[in-house]
Design a protein around this motif. Structure first.
Motif, PDB file in Angstrom:
ATOM      1  N   ALA A 154       0.825  -1.194   0.000  1.00  0.00           N
ATOM      2  CA  ALA A 154       0.000   0.000   0.000  1.00  0.00           C
ATOM      3  C   ALA A 154       0.859   1.242   0.000  1.00  0.00           C
ATOM      4  CB  ALA A 154      -0.927   0.014   1.221  1.00  0.00           C
ATOM      5  N   ASP A 155       0.306   2.314  -0.583  1.00  0.00           N
ATOM      6  CA  ASP A 155       0.974   3.602  -0.610  1.00  0.00           C
ATOM      7  C   ASP A 155      -0.060   4.644  -0.209  1.00  0.00           C
ATOM      8  OD1 ASP A 155       2.661   5.644  -1.041  1.00  0.00           O
ATOM      9  OD2 ASP A 155       3.314   5.032  -3.028  1.00  0.00           O
ATOM     10  N   GLU A 156      -0.121   4.929   1.107  1.00  0.00           N
ATOM     11  CA  GLU A 156      -1.162   5.789   1.645  1.00  0.00           C
ATOM     12  C   GLU A 156      -0.526   7.078   2.124  1.00  0.00           C
ATOM     13  OE1 GLU A 156      -4.796   7.021   2.171  1.00  0.00           O
ATOM     14  OE2 GLU A 156      -4.446   4.942   1.609  1.00  0.00           O
ATOM     15  N   GLY A 179      -5.261  21.182  -1.918  1.00  0.00           N
ATOM     16  CA  GLY A 179      -4.842  20.355  -3.028  1.00  0.00           C
ATOM     17  C   GLY A 179      -5.545  19.020  -3.015  1.00  0.00           C
ATOM     18  N   CYS A 180      -4.776  17.941  -2.908  1.00  0.00           N
ATOM     19  CA  CYS A 180      -5.354  16.615  -2.994  1.00  0.00           C
ATOM     20  C   CYS A 180      -4.428  15.624  -2.326  1.00  0.00           C
ATOM     21  CB  CYS A 180      -5.557  16.226  -4.467  1.00  0.00           C
ATOM     22  SG  CYS A 180      -4.093  16.543  -5.498  1.00  0.00           S
ATOM     23  N   LYS A 181      -4.958  14.457  -2.024  1.00  0.00           N
ATOM     24  CA  LYS A 181      -4.113  13.361  -1.588  1.00  0.00           C
ATOM     25  C   LYS A 181      -4.577  12.101  -2.297  1.00  0.00           C
ATOM     26  CE  LYS A 181      -6.439  11.522   2.526  1.00  0.00           C
ATOM     27  NZ  LYS A 181      -6.284  11.155   3.948  1.00  0.00           N
ATOM     28  N   VAL A 182      -3.655  11.184  -2.469  1.00  0.00           N
ATOM     29  CA  VAL A 182      -3.946   9.964  -3.196  1.00  0.00           C
ATOM     30  C   VAL A 182      -3.537   8.769  -2.360  1.00  0.00           C
ATOM     31  CG1 VAL A 182      -3.370   8.580  -5.234  1.00  0.00           C
ATOM     32  CG2 VAL A 182      -3.715  11.048  -5.461  1.00  0.00           C
ATOM     33  N   GLY A 183      -4.447   7.828  -2.252  1.00  0.00           N
ATOM     34  CA  GLY A 183      -4.097   6.548  -1.676  1.00  0.00           C
ATOM     35  C   GLY A 183      -4.044   5.510  -2.781  1.00  0.00           C
ATOM     36  N   TYR A 184      -2.879   4.908  -2.943  1.00  0.00           N
ATOM     37  CA  TYR A 184      -2.680   3.930  -4.019  1.00  0.00           C
ATOM     38  C   TYR A 184      -2.369   2.600  -3.373  1.00  0.00           C
ATOM     39  CZ  TYR A 184      -0.387   1.526  -7.945  1.00  0.00           C
ATOM     40  OH  TYR A 184      -0.020   0.628  -8.910  1.00  0.00           O
ATOM     41  N   THR A 185      -3.174   1.573  -3.679  1.00  0.00           N
ATOM     42  CA  THR A 185      -3.012   0.275  -3.029  1.00  0.00           C
ATOM     43  C   THR A 185      -3.032  -0.842  -4.063  1.00  0.00           C
ATOM     44  OG1 THR A 185      -4.202   1.116  -1.092  1.00  0.00           O
ATOM     45  CG2 THR A 185      -3.888  -1.262  -1.243  1.00  0.00           C
ATOM     46  N   VAL A 186      -2.011  -1.667  -4.052  1.00  0.00           N
ATOM     47  CA  VAL A 186      -2.019  -2.890  -4.856  1.00  0.00           C
ATOM     48  C   VAL A 186      -2.734  -3.952  -4.039  1.00  0.00           C
ATOM     49  CG1 VAL A 186      -0.624  -4.694  -5.925  1.00  0.00           C
ATOM     50  CG2 VAL A 186       0.069  -2.297  -6.131  1.00  0.00           C
ATOM     51  N   THR A 187      -3.926  -4.342  -4.489  1.00  0.00           N
ATOM     52  CA  THR A 187      -4.761  -5.269  -3.715  1.00  0.00           C
ATOM     53  C   THR A 187      -4.552  -6.724  -4.110  1.00  0.00           C
ATOM     54  OG1 THR A 187      -6.568  -4.893  -5.283  1.00  0.00           O
ATOM     55  CG2 THR A 187      -6.523  -3.523  -3.292  1.00  0.00           C
ATOM     56  N   GLY A 188      -3.814  -6.933  -5.180  1.00  0.00           N
ATOM     57  CA  GLY A 188      -3.498  -8.295  -5.592  1.00  0.00           C
ATOM     58  C   GLY A 188      -2.350  -8.266  -6.584  1.00  0.00           C
ATOM     59  N   GLN A 189      -1.457  -9.240  -6.462  1.00  0.00           N
ATOM     60  CA  GLN A 189      -0.329  -9.271  -7.389  1.00  0.00           C
ATOM     61  C   GLN A 189       0.068 -10.715  -7.663  1.00  0.00           C
ATOM     62  OE1 GLN A 189       2.917  -6.350  -7.007  1.00  0.00           O
ATOM     63  NE2 GLN A 189       4.376  -8.029  -7.072  1.00  0.00           N
ATOM     64  N   TRP A 190       0.392 -10.989  -8.912  1.00  0.00           N
ATOM     65  CA  TRP A 190       0.842 -12.310  -9.314  1.00  0.00           C
ATOM     66  C   TRP A 190       1.904 -12.114 -10.389  1.00  0.00           C
ATOM     67  CZ3 TRP A 190      -3.837 -10.026  -9.742  1.00  0.00           C
ATOM     68  CH2 TRP A 190      -4.238  -9.634 -11.029  1.00  0.00           C
ATOM     69  N   ALA A 225      -4.990  -2.854  -8.785  1.00  0.00           N
ATOM     70  CA  ALA A 225      -4.737  -1.678  -7.942  1.00  0.00           C
ATOM     71  C   ALA A 225      -6.022  -0.895  -7.726  1.00  0.00           C
ATOM     72  CB  ALA A 225      -3.680  -0.784  -8.579  1.00  0.00           C
ATOM     73  N   ASP A 226      -6.173  -0.362  -6.513  1.00  0.00           N
ATOM     74  CA  ASP A 226      -7.250   0.563  -6.176  1.00  0.00           C
ATOM     75  C   ASP A 226      -6.658   1.928  -5.887  1.00  0.00           C
ATOM     76  OD1 ASP A 226      -9.144  -1.398  -6.451  1.00  0.00           O
ATOM     77  OD2 ASP A 226      -9.210  -1.888  -4.308  1.00  0.00           O
ATOM     78  N   VAL A 227      -7.356   2.979  -6.348  1.00  0.00           N
ATOM     79  CA  VAL A 227      -6.889   4.347  -6.162  1.00  0.00           C
ATOM     80  C   VAL A 227      -8.008   5.156  -5.511  1.00  0.00           C
ATOM     81  CG1 VAL A 227      -5.941   6.413  -7.260  1.00  0.00           C
ATOM     82  CG2 VAL A 227      -5.460   4.142  -8.233  1.00  0.00           C
ATOM     83  N   ALA A 228      -7.651   5.890  -4.444  1.00  0.00           N
ATOM     84  CA  ALA A 228      -8.613   6.779  -3.766  1.00  0.00           C
ATOM     85  C   ALA A 228      -8.068   8.203  -3.848  1.00  0.00           C
ATOM     86  CB  ALA A 228      -8.796   6.366  -2.314  1.00  0.00           C
ATOM     87  N   VAL A 229      -8.884   9.112  -4.430  1.00  0.00           N
ATOM     88  CA  VAL A 229      -8.464  10.503  -4.615  1.00  0.00           C
ATOM     89  C   VAL A 229      -9.340  11.388  -3.725  1.00  0.00           C
ATOM     90  CG1 VAL A 229      -8.106  12.363  -6.272  1.00  0.00           C
ATOM     91  CG2 VAL A 229      -7.889   9.977  -7.013  1.00  0.00           C
ATOM     92  N   THR A 230      -8.690  12.089  -2.798  1.00  0.00           N
ATOM     93  CA  THR A 230      -9.413  12.986  -1.891  1.00  0.00           C
ATOM     94  C   THR A 230      -9.124  14.423  -2.279  1.00  0.00           C
ATOM     95  OG1 THR A 230      -9.252  11.386  -0.094  1.00  0.00           O
ATOM     96  CG2 THR A 230      -9.744  13.668   0.513  1.00  0.00           C
ATOM     97  N   ASN A 231     -10.190  15.203  -2.431  1.00  0.00           N
ATOM     98  CA  ASN A 231     -10.066  16.614  -2.806  1.00  0.00           C
ATOM     99  C   ASN A 231      -9.875  17.456  -1.547  1.00  0.00           C
ATOM    100  OD1 ASN A 231     -10.203  19.123  -3.985  1.00  0.00           O
ATOM    101  ND2 ASN A 231     -12.441  19.096  -4.233  1.00  0.00           N
ATOM    102  N   LEU A 232      -8.769  18.117  -1.432  1.00  0.00           N
ATOM    103  CA  LEU A 232      -8.476  18.960  -0.263  1.00  0.00           C
ATOM    104  C   LEU A 232      -8.624  20.442  -0.575  1.00  0.00           C
ATOM    105  CD1 LEU A 232      -5.308  17.052   1.007  1.00  0.00           C
ATOM    106  CD2 LEU A 232      -7.669  16.775   1.757  1.00  0.00           C
ATOM    107  N   GLY A 233      -9.077  20.746  -1.790  1.00  0.00           N
ATOM    108  CA  GLY A 233      -9.246  22.138  -2.168  1.00  0.00           C
ATOM    109  C   GLY A 233     -10.693  22.458  -2.477  1.00  0.00           C
TER     110      GLY A 233
END
Length: 648
Positions: A2-4, A11-22, A28-36
């Motif tokens: 995970a990259d939280e 501005g913004c923040k991004v949470g980037y998570t690899v939820t499965g890998q082979w 990958a799941d991406v969460a974008v939060t608007n801070l502006g």
């Protein structure tokens, strides 16, 4: 994985998570939060650091060109209210690595990102062990190759990581790439190159530290007499650097400046105060730049990056006064100076050398770490290595590196090996001294045994007798002695009494063979853990020197070393006073005042020996000390531009 990210004020923040890998693929799941302010229609952009590719996506439309990726909203999630979050996901492919993106931007605005924020202690521990990319971007010339190292490549960083390093310190000298005041604008191409190298290192999951490096002795040291100009230039550089690197996540740390030093000061108190002023200004500028820099780990040096109490205590006080949990202290260690430079007879790693290291690291631990302030040993090594690693005898330097790695580990100090190209070959990607690196690497986790010496000399004119050598077991157990892969026989070839290893006369006679000058056999002592210790069985006779003439710029003494090796040299006038450089000691500096050339069978007295405090027309007695214990006198007289050397 995970990259939280932590939040920013705008501005913004991004949470980037690899939820499965082979193998070859991932989700990958991406969460974008608007801070502006409210957003109506969005594009999230990033660059793949490891050459990945995106595939099917949901809740976003993804386009890709080379490594550049853009995710665009779909109809149902085009609007993002302040503090609201939208999520999307995708399938992807990867080859050699699947490193999280280093930077995201939302509608052109860089987002806070870059991985979990560790505590300063956790972060510093995760950087262990570290490596310096020295004499490259810190070159004072116009290009990173100016000091003889090749241009940095991704392959170099791949290979550095493969050696086991977790972090890279990238020293940077900016002075040749700065515009004139009052703006002191950093050259755009050079800044882009530094950012490129940082990005490459981060893409390999290496922790990275950048700084202001040789600027310290080029212009910053003038601060006592040019206070306002130096402070202004320093501040404007860090404003630019903080802005340029704010997009990078917490694995990037900033170090305010390298080896603080000043000229023309009123004394140490002023110098300590000026270093504190620069550290404080650096801290304020970076923190006020916001974004990732609001919590980025910052590294502050002591004056001279010294471990001496008079310099450590003021930095402890400053860090505690700043009341910032994300600060790290840094010091450097090149050991006890006579040994580190091989001067004043400091040929052996002895109790004095070891005590110097112990005292330094104890002081650093008690002053900083015990108070919750982590420490990075930003550089360590031996000073003689700036010329070549042969200035210190092999076994003696191995003992130094074994101990420094071990004791730093026990004191929770993160170490960063200084390497200006003399250790890791940046073209062949191999260690120039694999035995040395083996001891360095071993010290990261365990101890290795050593011994009083790695040389066993037998004089050719004399019968061979038994030799006893003290082992430094360092908590290990002796398991055997080998000649190549052939085990020697205990009680016949050697005996062991506690830590006393005795090689029998019969074994040494057999191993010496026809007794040609030089190394006749290499024995390997093995232990319950760590790196084996080598013993060189050497046949020698007292070296023979010959008469010579020359000049102060070139004076070479023909020398038949006869299997022996030069350890050090004394220089005295006939009245007993010391001659040559370092007039406070009779023993001159190896490879600066003198140097052996075993291939051409010469001993060179260097220009430095003649130009520093050597009197004309006064005979100097040179006493050459060899590792066998042999001593040979030689007599030199300088008369203007002529030098004469005689054996009697």
């Amino acid at each position: 994985m995970a990259d939280e990210a932590a939040a920013a004020e705008a501005g913004c923040k991004v949470g980037y998570t690899v939820t499965g890998q082979w193998q070859g693929g991932f989700k990958a799941d991406v969460a974008v939060t608007n801070l502006g302010a409210a957003v109506d229609g969005w594009k999230l952009s990033w660059e793949w650091p490891s050459g990945q590719q995106t595939g099917n996506a949901w809740n976003a439309k993804i386009t890709e060109s080379d490594d550049q990726v853009t995710a665009t909203n779909v109809a149902q999630n085009a609007k993002i209210a302040p503090q609201a979050t939208v999520k999307f996901g995708f399938m992807g492919t990867w080859d050699h690595a699947n490193t999280a993106p280093l930077s995201f931007s939302l509608n052109g605005v860089t987002c806070v990102h870059g991985g979990k924020q560790l505590t300063a202690m956790e972060h510093t521990a995760a950087m262990q062990p570290g490596w310096n990319l020295g004499n490259t971007l810190d070159s004072t010339g116009p290009d990173e190759t100016s000091w003889g190292n090749p241009r940095i490549t991704e392959a170099l960083l791949d290979n550095v990581k493969a050696q086991g390093f977790k972090s890279v310190r990238i020293p940077v000298t900016w002075s040749a790439h700065l515009g004139q005041g009052p703006d002191y604008t950093i050259e755009a191409d050079y800044l882009a190159r530094v950012k490129e190298v940082v990005r490459w290192a981060l893409a390999r999951d290496l922790y990275v530290m950048i700084n202001i490096h040789h600027d310290s002795w080029q212009w910053m040291w003038k601060m006592p007499t040019e206070h306002d100009r130096v402070l202004d230039q320093f501040d404007k550089m860090w404003v630019q650097l903080a802005g340029a690197f704010t997009e990078f996540g917490p694995k990037l740390t900033f170090e305010s400046w390298n080896e603080p030093q000043f000229t023309g000061s009123t004394g140490k108190p002023q110098e300590i105060a000026l270093n504190a002023e620069l550290n404080a200004s650096f801290h304020d500028i970076v923190r006020r730049s916001g974004g990732n820099n609001a919590t980025r780990l910052l590294v502050l040096p002591t004056l001279h990056t010294s471990t001496d109490k008079e310099y450590v205590d003021p930095l402890v006080e400053q860090i505690r006064g700043l009341n910032d949990p994300n600060l790290i202290a840094t010091v450097h260690s090149y050991g006890y100076w006579p040994f580190s430079a091989n001067v004043a007879g400091g040929t052996r790693y002895d109790a004095t050398v070891e005590q110097h290291l112990t005292d330094s690291f104890d002081r650093v631990y008690d002053s900083f770490i015990a108070r919750g302030i982590p420490v990075i040993l930003g550089e360590y090594g031996l000073l003689g290595f700036d010329r070549h690693t042969g200035t210190i005898e092999q076994g003696e330097k191995l003992k130094f590196f074994e101990y420094i790695g071990y004791y730093a580990r026990t004191k929770k100090i993160t170490t960063m090996l200084w390497d200006n190209g003399q250790h890791f070959d940046r073209n062949a990607f191999q260690w120039k001294d694999p035995e040395l690196f083996a001891h360095i690497k071993s010290s990261w986790t365990i101890r290795s045994a050593t011994a009083y010496t790695d040389q066993v000399f037998t004089a050719k004119p004399s019968p061979i007798t038994a030799r006893t050598i003290k082992l430094n077991l360092n908590g290990t157990s002796f398991t055997g002695l080998y000649n190549g892969n052939i085990a020697l026989t205990r009680d016949r070839d050697y005996t062991l009494n506690g830590d006393q290893l005795t090689l029998t006369a019969s074994a040494l006679t057999r191993l010496s063979g026809s007794r040609n000058y030089g190394t006749n056999a290499v024995l390997t002592a093995r232990f319950s853990q760590g790196v084996p210790w080598r013993f060189y069985v050497i046949t020698y006779d007292t070296p023979v020197l010959s008469n010579a003439t020359g000049t102060p710029e070139k004076f070479e003494i023909p020398t038949n070393f006869r299997g022996d090796q030069l350890a050090t040299m004394e220089a005295k006038y006939d009245d007993g006073t010391f001659a040559g450089p370092h007039e406070w000691t009779a023993f001159k500096e190896y490879d600066v005042a003198f140097a052996p050339n075993y291939t051409d069978r010469l001993t060179t007295l260097k220009a430095e020996f003649f130009k520093k405090n050597l009197k004309d027309d006064q005979r100097v007695t040179l006493t050459f000390h060899f590792w066998s214990g042999a001593k040979v006198n030689y007599y030199v007289t300088k008369s203007g531009s002529a030098v004469t050397g005689t054996t009697a």
